[in-house]
Design an enzyme around this catalytic site. Sequence first.
Site, PDB file in Angstrom:
ATOM      1  N   GLU A 132      43.908  -3.496 -41.110  1.00  0.00           N
ATOM      2  CA  GLU A 132      44.887  -3.575 -40.032  1.00  0.00           C
ATOM      3  C   GLU A 132      45.953  -2.493 -40.090  1.00  0.00           C
ATOM      4  OE1 GLU A 132      44.676  -5.331 -42.737  1.00  0.00           O
ATOM      5  OE2 GLU A 132      46.380  -6.670 -43.110  1.00  0.00           O
TER       6      GLU A 132
ATOM      7  N   LYS B  11      41.292   1.566 -47.617  1.00  0.00           N
ATOM      8  CA  LYS B  11      41.858   0.358 -48.241  1.00  0.00           C
ATOM      9  C   LYS B  11      40.793  -0.696 -48.519  1.00  0.00           C
ATOM     10  CE  LYS B  11      44.820  -3.390 -46.584  1.00  0.00           C
ATOM     11  NZ  LYS B  11      44.489  -3.925 -45.282  1.00  0.00           N
ATOM     12  N   GLN B  12      39.944  -0.956 -47.553  1.00  0.00           N
ATOM     13  CA  GLN B  12      38.964  -2.042 -47.709  1.00  0.00           C
ATOM     14  C   GLN B  12      37.676  -1.678 -46.996  1.00  0.00           C
ATOM     15  OE1 GLN B  12      41.682  -4.592 -45.197  1.00  0.00           O
ATOM     16  NE2 GLN B  12      39.752  -5.574 -44.641  1.00  0.00           N
TER      17      GLN B  12
ATOM     18  N   TRP C  67      39.999 -13.964 -39.315  1.00  0.00           N
ATOM     19  CA  TRP C  67      38.543 -13.796 -39.273  1.00  0.00           C
ATOM     20  C   TRP C  67      37.926 -14.030 -40.656  1.00  0.00           C
ATOM     21  CZ3 TRP C  67      35.910  -9.261 -41.411  1.00  0.00           C
ATOM     22  CH2 TRP C  67      36.759  -8.468 -42.198  1.00  0.00           C
ATOM     23  N   ASP C  68      38.746 -14.019 -41.692  1.00  0.00           N
ATOM     24  CA  ASP C  68      38.265 -14.279 -43.055  1.00  0.00           C
ATOM     25  C   ASP C  68      37.401 -15.545 -43.070  1.00  0.00           C
ATOM     26  OD1 ASP C  68      40.619 -12.702 -42.995  1.00  0.00           O
ATOM     27  OD2 ASP C  68      41.095 -13.146 -45.075  1.00  0.00           O
TER      28      ASP C  68
HETATM   29  O1  IFM Z   1      42.045 -10.482 -42.605  1.00  0.00           O
HETATM   30  C1  IFM Z   1      42.561  -9.747 -43.673  1.00  0.00           C
HETATM   31  C2  IFM Z   1      42.560  -8.278 -43.300  1.00  0.00           C
HETATM   32  O2  IFM Z   1      41.262  -7.807 -43.025  1.00  0.00           O
HETATM   33  C3  IFM Z   1      43.164  -7.460 -44.419  1.00  0.00           C
HETATM   34  N1  IFM Z   1      44.506  -7.928 -44.712  1.00  0.00           N
HETATM   35  C4  IFM Z   1      44.585  -9.334 -45.070  1.00  0.00           C
HETATM   36  C5  IFM Z   1      43.964 -10.205 -43.998  1.00  0.00           C
HETATM   37  C6  IFM Z   1      43.996 -11.677 -44.441  1.00  0.00           C
HETATM   38  O3  IFM Z   1      43.213 -11.859 -45.585  1.00  0.00           O
END
Ligand code: IFM
Length: 532
Positions: free
Chosen positions: A254, A360-361, A126-127
């Site tokens: 994830e 984490k994000q 999805w990036d």
């Molecule tokens: O798509 C991302 C995910 O949100 C976090 N881990 C790495 C993936 C790829 O960049």
Amino acid sequence: SSASRSGLLSQRGASQVAPGHAASWVRLTAVATTRDEGIDEPSSAAKRILEQAVAAGFETLVKAQEGIWARRWHDTDIAIDGPARDQMMIRFGIFSLLQVAPFHADTLSIPARCYAYNRYNGLYFWDGEIFLLPFYQFCAPPVARNLLSFRCRTLPGARRNAALLGAEGAIFPWQGDADFGEEQAPWGLHKYLWHQNADIIYAFDQYARATGNEAFLCNEGLEVLAETARFWVSQLQRGDDGLYHLEATVGPDEAEEHGPDNGYTSLMARRSLEISNRWWNCAMDKTPGAADLAAAKLGLIDGEVDEWASLAGKVSIPEVPGCAGVPLQDAFFLSRKPADISNMTVEEYWKKRGEVQVIKQADIVLAMYLLEDRFTKEEIRRGYEFYEPKTLHVSSLSYNTHAIVAAIIGKPHDAYDYFRKAAGLDLDNLRDATKDGLHAAALGAVWQMAIPGFMGMRVREDHLAFEPALPDAWKEIRFPIQYHGWHLRFAVGGGRYRIDVSGEGRPGAMLKIGGASWALDAGPTIEGRYRP
Ligand code: IFM
């Protein structure tokens, strides 16, 4: 002579050079793959290209290459009067985005680590839609179109993914390949990692709004819009509260636990249903032939399109208690112990993440940026202030998101600080992960931090809006974008803006900046002032 071993192409050559003389070798290489349009037989195609190259000669090839790159830079470059380091980071980001862009075909997309290394095996995430597409849709619209068209092509794989889950419609893979669009994610993640299905629809909508290419959604895009909506309809369960819930999903992070009412996934699923409804209605109105054809092919039943909108309004989005309007990340977060993470290392993070409130994000902070129109500025500020101190940014998708949201809520120092970290992620090797390949999302986000971030650019319903708030260290920014077919070149700084308009875009397209509204077809130059 040439020799090859598995994984290695090598070539040997020898020639004699007399002492005191110089010699130079020119090596011509042709790469052809079945992903290139019109190429079924790569080796003979490569040979043909090579013969043409030899006939053209080195100088001619270099000139052609220079011409292509001059054009690309002309259409994309961001120049700043500011620190050389910032400028270098921005240009590195843009160069990388140009280098990996599928200008020529819709048979492939952009791997999460570009083509720099094998991490993630070259698969697509999805990036691409959320972090990269905005750059292409405003600076190289045909590339954006190819990327979205790639998703249309791989719809059969997405249908198979849904069928494997026992769901209706289609779910695009979290990690997908170019051949079949089928899920390649490890550890059974596909059973609950679904937000990308909504992110892709979000990107379709953004593309149409930025380029004005509504025909794409009202024709090629219709099946994707319908099948992803059907997936959500089949997965949303009515609860005792009368609301609809996604029972077990996980957001962009994830590694989090999957559970009910994941904030990011639910928010984006809701928006995705709204978008599918809106564009199907638009198609039934503007391109009824295409809509009827697609409806017949899909077996769309009466009321189905309306149901997407009514369901969207009933998707459950729990909020952080005491933080009105701020979505809750997930069902687990608040049961963990509050913690001061200011000195937490990445190693400690992986050990403690299930026990303490550490993120984490950016999940919710990202959703508040993407869905900015459904939040007040005050809610976004509250969300940022709640989540930001708990986020460790162990992801390439996080500093950058915080930079943009800090800019939205008027925290310029945070915004610039996060910009510098985010933009340097790979060049400074901040997470010791650059050896595994460049982070495509971080590179795409460099452009987003500058233009949607510091320039405050947003596509609104009927115009393109700008609210510039440049970092103190930047005296001026100059950049091109394309909007509804118009080519715009901006020079903005010190409270003044100048926009040169060229091309032949949609008549009546409007732009707003510094409190003034401008019709793009009114003249070649727009000048005015904004409050810095
Ligand atoms: O798509 C991302 C995910 O949100 C976090 N881990 C790495 C993936 C790829 O960049």
